[in-house]
Design a protein around this motif. Structure first.
Motif, short mmCIF file in Angstrom:
data_model
loop_
_atom_site.label_atom_id
_atom_site.label_comp_id
_atom_site.label_asym_id
_atom_site.label_seq_id
_atom_site.Cartn_x
_atom_site.Cartn_y
_atom_site.Cartn_z
N GLY A 61 -26.45 -7.65 27.45
CA GLY A 61 -26.63 -6.54 28.37
C GLY A 61 -28.00 -5.91 28.32
O GLY A 61 -28.16 -4.70 28.51
N ASN A 62 -29.03 -6.72 28.09
CA ASN A 62 -30.38 -6.20 27.93
C ASN A 62 -30.99 -5.74 29.25
O ASN A 62 -30.92 -6.45 30.26
N ALA A 359 -32.87 -12.64 31.39
CA ALA A 359 -33.18 -11.30 31.89
C ALA A 359 -32.31 -10.89 33.06
O ALA A 359 -32.55 -9.86 33.69
N GLY A 360 -31.29 -11.69 33.36
CA GLY A 360 -30.52 -11.47 34.58
C GLY A 360 -29.82 -10.13 34.66
O GLY A 360 -29.74 -9.52 35.73
N ILE A 361 -29.30 -9.63 33.52
CA ILE A 361 -28.63 -8.33 33.56
C ILE A 361 -29.63 -7.25 33.96
O ILE A 361 -29.39 -6.46 34.87
N GLY A 362 -30.76 -7.22 33.29
CA GLY A 362 -31.75 -6.19 33.58
C GLY A 362 -32.34 -6.29 34.96
O GLY A 362 -32.58 -5.27 35.62
N LEU A 363 -32.59 -7.52 35.44
CA LEU A 363 -33.25 -7.72 36.73
C LEU A 363 -32.28 -7.68 37.91
O LEU A 363 -32.71 -7.66 39.06
N SER A 364 -30.99 -7.66 37.63
CA SER A 364 -30.00 -7.77 38.71
C SER A 364 -30.07 -6.61 39.69
O SER A 364 -29.96 -6.81 40.91
#
Length: 404
Positions: A61-62, A359-364
């Protein structure tokens, strides 16, 4: 023109058409669904599995800016931070948003110098960074090893519970009129000439003005149904979970400076760099490993033991803490380490939002808002050119396949 199908045989047409069909009910698809529905678009989300059944359920969850060098990905990370903290602020409690900050630690003076050089370029891009000397380390983290030389503190780094993000964004999107269909596999595309006009699925045809490929590690397979190449590959990673510890045993997200290099590496072999953080429940999460082994779900004892040893080197007190469980999944990796975001000129009507790797969580959040802006005819807040779906040459793809 008549509507023709590419990639599957005939099937029934579902009663509801859509302005946008999103393929993938992970965090990126959920964010795009929410922002598109908020903009008044009729949205249908389809996934062959369950909500958050892929990469979104296998990460920490970064929401990081600290691990990104100056350039398009850092720009997207900073934009996404603003979306998380402003556009989505009223919902932050739903997904346990925690602005804990990140502490990047270095074992040698040489590594400290590298951190300082990196931070100069990050600050110029808008990142807030505080240099931390050896004597101040234990003010940030009392249990850190005394052998570390220094660190950099990033107050913008944050944390969320990723599966809660997906579930609640899709719930909010449904409240705005969106439909979510799980257990529904896309088997092909509807076409009118060259233009994509919807999807064919195991539940029937869904006509749509546009289709968004947000299928994570399977995005390349979805793109291939439209005869376009998007070189997304799986990159396996493990996370360790300890038994519960007293609150704030680890106060921030703490990771070793070499993590930044591992994120940017294209090496197919196993790479491990310690990332340690606490949770509200008291458990401590330990990552991060990277290796390109296809979709091999075998539990890797070398990866797990190496991560444990490196975490103990950072926090010696972990030597006496029991490991409760491990989990692993696959990050959607692109050869140039940039996500694929935007309209695909090779198949008009097809859009992509995939390849965000770890990085998908942060960039979503930023990705979803930008996609919604572009889909509704507006000028996106961020230039999407560096993320163009057709930026990959045949030579790039051949090189990537040669080392896969």
């Amino acid at each position: 023109m008549s509507t023709a199908l590419q990639g599957a045989g005939p099937g029934p047409t579902l009663s509801r058409s859509a302005d946008l069909v999103i393929v993938g009910a992970g965090v990126v698809g959920a964010a795009a669904a929410y922002f598109a529905a908020l903009a008044g678009r009729r949205v249908v989300v389809v996934d062959r599995g369950a909500i958050a059944g892929g990469t979104s359920s296998a990460g920490e969850g970064n929401l990081l800016v600290s691990d990104k060098e100056a350039g398009p990905e850092l720009d997207l990370a900073l934009y996404s931070q603003a979306v998380w903290r402003e556009d989505l602020a009223e919902h932050a409690g739903l997904w346990e948003f925690e602005a804990k900050g990140g502490l990047v630690v270095a074992a040698t003076e040489h590594s400290v110098a590298g951190l300082r050089e990196l931070s100069v370029h990050q600050r110029a891009s808008g990142v807030e960074v505080h240099d931390v000397g050896h004597s101040a380390l234990h003010e940030y983290e009392p249990h850190l090893s005394k052998d570390l030389a220094g660190a950099a503190f990033y107050p913008q780094d944050a944390q969320v519970q990723p599966m809660l993000v997906v579930a609640h964004l899709l719930r909010l999107a449904r409240g705005l009129g969106a439909t979510v269909r799980t257990g529904t596999e896309v088997t092909g595309f509807l076409r009118s000439g060259d233009r994509v006009t919807g999807v064919r699925s195991t539940a029937g045809d869904i006509p749509a003005g546009a289709v968004l490929n947000a299928a994570g590690t399977w995005a390349g397979e979805v793109a291939a149904l439209a005869h376009v190449a998007v070189p997304v590959r799986p990159r396996r990673g493990f996370v360790l979970v300890t038994e519960p510890m007293p609150p704030r045993t680890v106060r921030h997200k703490v990771y070793a400076a070499e993590y930044v290099g591992d994120v940017a590496s294209s090496d197919a072999a196993l790479q491990t760099s310690p990332v340690v953080e606490g949770t509200d429940s008291g458990t401590i999460l330990i990552g991060a490993s990277r290796e390109r082994v296809g979709f091999d779900r075998t539990v890797s004892v070398p990866a797990i033991s190496t991560l444990a040893a490196k975490a103990v080197a950072l926090f010696p007190m972990l030597r006496e803490v029991r490991l409760m469980r491990t989990y692993h999944g696959f990050r959607p990796y692109c050869p140039d380490h940039l996500p694929v975001i935007g309209a695909d000129p090779r198949a008009p009507g097809l859009w992509h939002a995939c390849g965000h790797e770890g990085a998908g969580i942060g960039l979503s959040a930023g990705t979803g808002k930008l996609i919604a802006q572009a889909l509704t005819g507006g000028q996106p807040d961020l230039d999407l050119t560096p993320f163009a779906p057709d930026r990959f040459t045949d030579r790039t793809q051949d090189a990537e396949e040669a080392v896969s």
